[in-house]
Scaffold this active site. Sequence first.
Site, PDB file in Angstrom:
ATOM      1  N   GLY A  21       0.837  -1.199   0.000  1.00 56.70           N
ATOM      2  CA  GLY A  21       0.000   0.000   0.000  1.00 56.70           C
ATOM      3  C   GLY A  21       0.869   1.245   0.000  1.00 56.70           C
ATOM      4  O   GLY A  21       1.802   1.376   0.807  1.00 56.70           O
ATOM      5  N   GLY A  23       0.474   4.333   0.929  1.00 52.32           N
ATOM      6  CA  GLY A  23       0.522   5.113   2.157  1.00 52.32           C
ATOM      7  C   GLY A  23       1.383   4.447   3.216  1.00 52.32           C
ATOM      8  O   GLY A  23       2.214   5.090   3.869  1.00 52.32           O
ATOM      9  N   ARG A  63      10.729   0.673  -4.838  1.00 51.58           N
ATOM     10  CA  ARG A  63       9.476   0.635  -5.598  1.00 51.58           C
ATOM     11  C   ARG A  63       9.411   1.888  -6.462  1.00 51.58           C
ATOM     12  O   ARG A  63       8.997   2.959  -5.992  1.00 51.58           O
ATOM     13  CB  ARG A  63       8.254   0.589  -4.665  1.00 51.58           C
ATOM     14  CG  ARG A  63       8.169  -0.619  -3.753  1.00 51.58           C
ATOM     15  CD  ARG A  63       8.066  -1.937  -4.492  1.00 51.58           C
ATOM     16  NE  ARG A  63       6.932  -2.034  -5.388  1.00 51.58           N
ATOM     17  CZ  ARG A  63       5.712  -2.398  -5.030  1.00 51.58           C
ATOM     18  NH1 ARG A  63       5.449  -2.682  -3.778  1.00 51.58           N
ATOM     19  NH2 ARG A  63       4.745  -2.487  -5.920  1.00 51.58           N
ATOM     20  N   CYS A 127      -7.322  -4.184  -5.463  1.00 51.06           N
ATOM     21  CA  CYS A 127      -6.080  -4.124  -4.709  1.00 51.06           C
ATOM     22  C   CYS A 127      -6.355  -3.773  -3.247  1.00 51.06           C
ATOM     23  O   CYS A 127      -7.444  -4.025  -2.726  1.00 51.06           O
ATOM     24  CB  CYS A 127      -5.080  -3.158  -5.353  1.00 51.06           C
ATOM     25  SG  CYS A 127      -3.366  -3.395  -4.781  1.00 51.06           S
ATOM     26  N   ASP A 196      -1.397   4.735  -6.419  1.00 52.54           N
ATOM     27  CA  ASP A 196       0.041   4.748  -6.184  1.00 52.54           C
ATOM     28  C   ASP A 196       0.640   6.061  -6.677  1.00 52.54           C
ATOM     29  O   ASP A 196       1.661   6.505  -6.163  1.00 52.54           O
ATOM     30  CB  ASP A 196       0.699   3.567  -6.873  1.00 52.54           C
ATOM     31  CG  ASP A 196       0.487   2.272  -6.092  1.00 52.54           C
ATOM     32  OD1 ASP A 196       1.305   1.984  -5.204  1.00 52.54           O
ATOM     33  OD2 ASP A 196      -0.503   1.581  -6.351  1.00 52.54           O
ATOM     34  N   LYS A 207      -2.524  -0.317  -9.106  1.00 53.68           N
ATOM     35  CA  LYS A 207      -2.274  -1.742  -9.339  1.00 53.68           C
ATOM     36  C   LYS A 207      -2.815  -2.170 -10.695  1.00 53.68           C
ATOM     37  O   LYS A 207      -3.922  -1.784 -11.091  1.00 53.68           O
ATOM     38  CB  LYS A 207      -2.929  -2.565  -8.232  1.00 53.68           C
ATOM     39  CG  LYS A 207      -2.757  -4.065  -8.383  1.00 53.68           C
ATOM     40  CD  LYS A 207      -1.293  -4.481  -8.272  1.00 53.68           C
ATOM     41  CE  LYS A 207      -1.142  -5.994  -8.435  1.00 53.68           C
ATOM     42  NZ  LYS A 207       0.268  -6.402  -8.318  1.00 53.68           N
TER      43      LYS A 207
END
Length: 322
Positions: A21, A23, A63, A127, A196, A207
């Site tokens: 996630g 956040g 990421r 997601c 995201d 996602k």
Amino acid sequence: MILMTALTETAEKIKNMEIRGAGKIARSAAEAMKEEALSIKTKDIKEFNRRMEDAYNILYSTRPTAVSLPNALRAVMRYKADTVEDAKTAIAANADAFISGSENAVKKIGEIGAHRIKDGDTIMTHCNSSAAFAIFETAYRQGKDINVIATETRPRQQGYVTVDFLQKSGIPTTLILDSAVRYTMKKVDLVIVGADAVTVNGSLVNKVGTSQVALAANEARVGFVCAAETYKFSPRTLFGEMVEIEERDPTEVLCNELRAKWPNLKISNPAFDITPHKYIDMIITEIGAISPEMAYWVIKDKLGWELEEAAEASMRGCDDEN
């Protein structure tokens, strides 16, 4: 290479999706930076700054798509200090402020988003998103009779995390295959997903599979809503940069045994896709519900401090290429 055990452990958990996630990734990174700063023993401010840059780079590389991660790291690293102790104090304060602001943002999004849910609504989600979940939970606690349809979200089954949260909260939930989205959409009143990243034109990076959910919702005339904290908006897209779509390990899709059976088989495993802004009815942020077209304003005014850094980073990239 500098050994940073606690920080590299967090980096591995983010990279391997033990921490999921956008956040939660951002908050975990901010906390890791704070812990790393406080653990550094040197009194030399130059050495301290170099160590913190190393920590920044380790986390940044985990990421590439989740804009919340670099935004969190930049927020923590916005310090100017002549001594190590002053630097530690500033970094700790920056990290705590970011984490607190992120948590409050999710709560506010829940309150604002719950107004969009009617009693008796069936909501589809894809997601796992803490912001989207906050909306569901707030609406449910308000006494609204709601049902949530969650996708499996293959190949990492983030939908199972969503289902776990929903079930623990007592919210009626149905789990469906990703491929059943279009078939199930006829039962849906509203789609709510997380983010995201949000680009300057209001398009959504989320996602993989989100864009297909949006297309099915558009075809069925079902509203499509994105829940996103403002730190998920990408300042660098204002300068023409594209959000990098992460390509993950093929073994998430197909085990090594089957890959060995089909040695010439190619496997593509993109972790995210882009939903064009024209399919998004609304973006719910902690500062209010906005149209996708207002993304530019959020980046320019709300994230104004990042624009200078984004411009400098963009120029550095151009210099490197020339």
